[in-house]
Design a protein around this motif. Structure first.
Motif, PDB file in Angstrom:
ATOM      1  N   LEU A  43       1.204  -1.293   0.542  1.00 28.46           N
ATOM      2  CA  LEU A  43      -0.253   0.077  -0.319  1.00 28.46           C
ATOM      3  C   LEU A  43       0.588   0.923  -0.065  1.00 28.46           C
ATOM      4  N   GLN A  44       1.747   1.004   0.353  1.00 25.88           N
ATOM      5  CA  GLN A  44       2.731   2.996   1.065  1.00 25.88           C
ATOM      6  C   GLN A  44       4.209   2.689  -0.713  1.00 25.88           C
ATOM      7  N   ALA A  45       4.102   1.260  -1.252  1.00 28.89           N
ATOM      8  CA  ALA A  45       4.615   1.801  -2.680  1.00 28.89           C
ATOM      9  C   ALA A  45       3.476   2.704  -3.474  1.00 28.89           C
ATOM     10  N   ASN A  73     -21.092 -14.868  11.152  1.00 29.09           N
ATOM     11  CA  ASN A  73     -22.877 -15.125  11.246  1.00 29.09           C
ATOM     12  C   ASN A  73     -23.075 -13.814  12.040  1.00 29.09           C
ATOM     13  N   ASN A  74     -22.633 -13.087  12.579  1.00 31.78           N
ATOM     14  CA  ASN A  74     -23.179 -11.395  13.867  1.00 31.78           C
ATOM     15  C   ASN A  74     -23.791 -10.571  12.855  1.00 31.78           C
ATOM     16  N   PRO A  75     -24.861 -11.069  13.169  1.00 28.20           N
ATOM     17  CA  PRO A  75     -25.590  -9.709  12.911  1.00 28.20           C
ATOM     18  C   PRO A  75     -25.143  -8.023  12.827  1.00 28.20           C
ATOM     19  N   LEU A  76     -24.840  -7.884  13.262  1.00 26.70           N
ATOM     20  CA  LEU A  76     -23.621  -6.305  14.194  1.00 26.70           C
ATOM     21  C   LEU A  76     -22.865  -6.502  12.343  1.00 26.70           C
ATOM     22  N   PHE A  77     -22.084  -7.001  12.057  1.00 26.67           N
ATOM     23  CA  PHE A  77     -21.575  -6.630  10.894  1.00 26.67           C
ATOM     24  C   PHE A  77     -22.042  -6.814   9.578  1.00 26.67           C
ATOM     25  N   ALA A  78     -23.596  -7.155   9.142  1.00 23.09           N
ATOM     26  CA  ALA A  78     -24.076  -7.585   8.209  1.00 23.09           C
ATOM     27  C   ALA A  78     -23.840  -6.697   6.694  1.00 23.09           C
ATOM     28  N   PRO A  79     -24.382  -5.325   7.860  1.00 26.80           N
ATOM     29  CA  PRO A  79     -24.250  -4.014   7.199  1.00 26.80           C
ATOM     30  C   PRO A  79     -22.924  -4.100   6.645  1.00 26.80           C
ATOM     31  N   LEU A  80     -21.869  -4.435   7.005  1.00 29.66           N
ATOM     32  CA  LEU A  80     -20.610  -3.881   5.968  1.00 29.66           C
ATOM     33  C   LEU A  80     -20.196  -5.078   5.223  1.00 29.66           C
ATOM     34  N   ARG A  81     -20.940  -5.756   5.311  1.00 34.93           N
ATOM     35  CA  ARG A  81     -20.052  -7.132   4.486  1.00 34.93           C
ATOM     36  C   ARG A  81     -19.813  -6.872   3.185  1.00 34.93           C
ATOM     37  N   GLU A  82     -20.047  -6.820   2.441  1.00 31.61           N
ATOM     38  CA  GLU A  82     -20.584  -6.263   1.078  1.00 31.61           C
ATOM     39  C   GLU A  82     -19.523  -4.997   0.902  1.00 31.61           C
ATOM     40  N   PRO A  83     -20.204  -3.504   1.180  1.00 38.96           N
ATOM     41  CA  PRO A  83     -19.788  -2.494   1.371  1.00 38.96           C
ATOM     42  C   PRO A  83     -17.658  -2.982   1.631  1.00 38.96           C
ATOM     43  N   LEU A  84     -17.300  -3.380   2.781  1.00 37.69           N
ATOM     44  CA  LEU A  84     -16.313  -3.741   2.562  1.00 37.69           C
ATOM     45  C   LEU A  84     -15.439  -4.512   1.411  1.00 37.69           C
ATOM     46  N   ARG A  85     -16.028  -6.091   0.973  1.00 48.16           N
ATOM     47  CA  ARG A  85     -15.063  -6.203   0.807  1.00 48.16           C
ATOM     48  C   ARG A  85     -15.278  -5.282  -1.057  1.00 48.16           C
ATOM     49  N   GLU A  86     -16.529  -4.642  -0.913  1.00 54.66           N
ATOM     50  CA  GLU A  86     -15.906  -3.721  -2.520  1.00 54.66           C
ATOM     51  C   GLU A  86     -14.823  -2.594  -2.298  1.00 54.66           C
ATOM     52  N   PHE A  87     -14.352  -2.138  -1.136  1.00 58.84           N
ATOM     53  CA  PHE A  87     -13.691  -1.546  -0.949  1.00 58.84           C
ATOM     54  C   PHE A  87     -12.794  -2.372  -0.377  1.00 58.84           C
ATOM     55  N   ILE A  88     -12.349  -3.294  -0.356  1.00 58.17           N
ATOM     56  CA  ILE A  88     -10.989  -4.045  -0.179  1.00 58.17           C
ATOM     57  C   ILE A  88     -10.490  -4.722  -1.828  1.00 58.17           C
ATOM     58  N   GLY A  89     -11.988  -5.057  -2.663  1.00 58.18           N
ATOM     59  CA  GLY A  89     -10.616  -5.361  -3.851  1.00 58.18           C
ATOM     60  C   GLY A  89     -10.389  -4.039  -4.504  1.00 58.18           C
ATOM     61  N   GLY A  90     -11.476  -3.136  -4.319  1.00 57.79           N
ATOM     62  CA  GLY A  90     -10.924  -1.246  -4.335  1.00 57.79           C
ATOM     63  C   GLY A  90      -9.720  -1.322  -4.448  1.00 57.79           C
ATOM     64  N   LEU A  91      -9.532  -1.245  -2.927  1.00 55.74           N
ATOM     65  CA  LEU A  91      -7.750  -0.578  -2.634  1.00 55.74           C
ATOM     66  C   LEU A  91      -6.940  -1.858  -3.590  1.00 55.74           C
ATOM     67  N   LYS A  92      -6.525  -3.161  -3.806  1.00 57.91           N
ATOM     68  CA  LYS A  92      -5.996  -4.258  -3.983  1.00 57.91           C
ATOM     69  C   LYS A  92      -6.338  -3.962  -5.582  1.00 57.91           C
ATOM     70  N   LYS A  93      -7.001  -3.513  -6.786  1.00 54.61           N
ATOM     71  CA  LYS A  93      -6.666  -2.948  -7.944  1.00 54.61           C
ATOM     72  C   LYS A  93      -5.592  -1.992  -8.571  1.00 54.61           C
ATOM     73  N   PRO A  94      -4.388  -2.196  -9.381  1.00 55.86           N
ATOM     74  CA  PRO A  94      -3.605  -0.176  -9.435  1.00 55.86           C
ATOM     75  C   PRO A  94      -4.395   0.615  -9.224  1.00 55.86           C
ATOM     76  N   ARG A  95      -3.077   1.440  -8.887  1.00 48.71           N
ATOM     77  CA  ARG A  95      -3.315   3.115  -9.020  1.00 48.71           C
ATOM     78  C   ARG A  95      -3.633   3.479 -10.114  1.00 48.71           C
ATOM     79  N   SER A  96      -4.705   3.874 -10.352  1.00 47.53           N
ATOM     80  CA  SER A  96      -5.164   5.039 -11.602  1.00 47.53           C
ATOM     81  C   SER A  96      -4.683   6.568 -11.803  1.00 47.53           C
ATOM     82  N   GLN A  97      -4.085   6.204 -12.795  1.00 41.32           N
ATOM     83  CA  GLN A  97      -3.224   7.468 -12.963  1.00 41.32           C
ATOM     84  C   GLN A  97      -3.787   8.576 -13.212  1.00 41.32           C
TER      85      GLN A  97
END
Length: 97
Positions: A43-45, A73-97
């Motif tokens: 990430l620093q790179a 399986n804890n319902p507390l985290f249910a609203p965060l699962r998909e947005p968190l997955r999308e955010f991490i996926g975007g962070l893994k993509k190469p940085r756009s110039q």
């Protein structure tokens, strides 16, 4: 599941007005399925943020996402699962110039 083991230590160095603080700290041990140190280095790179900001983002995100994963399986985290997955996926993509 195989996991890396970490000791996390935080020391408070200054209060909200910049006054020095000593003797306040938190230390704990945890596990994570990823090599967090390598992730932070990657990430620093990318150069999106200052090194300390990137370290804070990488460590915080990986510690938090591991708790979500371990408690899927804890319902507390249910609203965060998909947005968190999308955010991490975007962070893994190469940085756009």
């Amino acid at each position: 599941m195989n996991s890396y083991r970490y000791r996390v230590t935080m020391e408070m160095t200054a209060g909200p007005k910049g006054e020095p603080v000593t003797g306040k700290s938190l230390s704990f041990e945890t596990r994570n399925h990823d090599d967090i140190l390598s992730i932070v280095a990657r990430l620093q790179a990318r150069g999106d943020f200052a090194a300390d900001t990137t370290a804070s983002l990488g460590v915080g995100l990986k510690l938090f996402s591991e708790v979500v994963l371990e408690n899927r399986n804890n319902p507390l985290f249910a609203p965060l699962r998909e947005p968190l997955r999308e955010f991490i996926g975007g962070l893994k993509k190469p940085r756009s110039q």
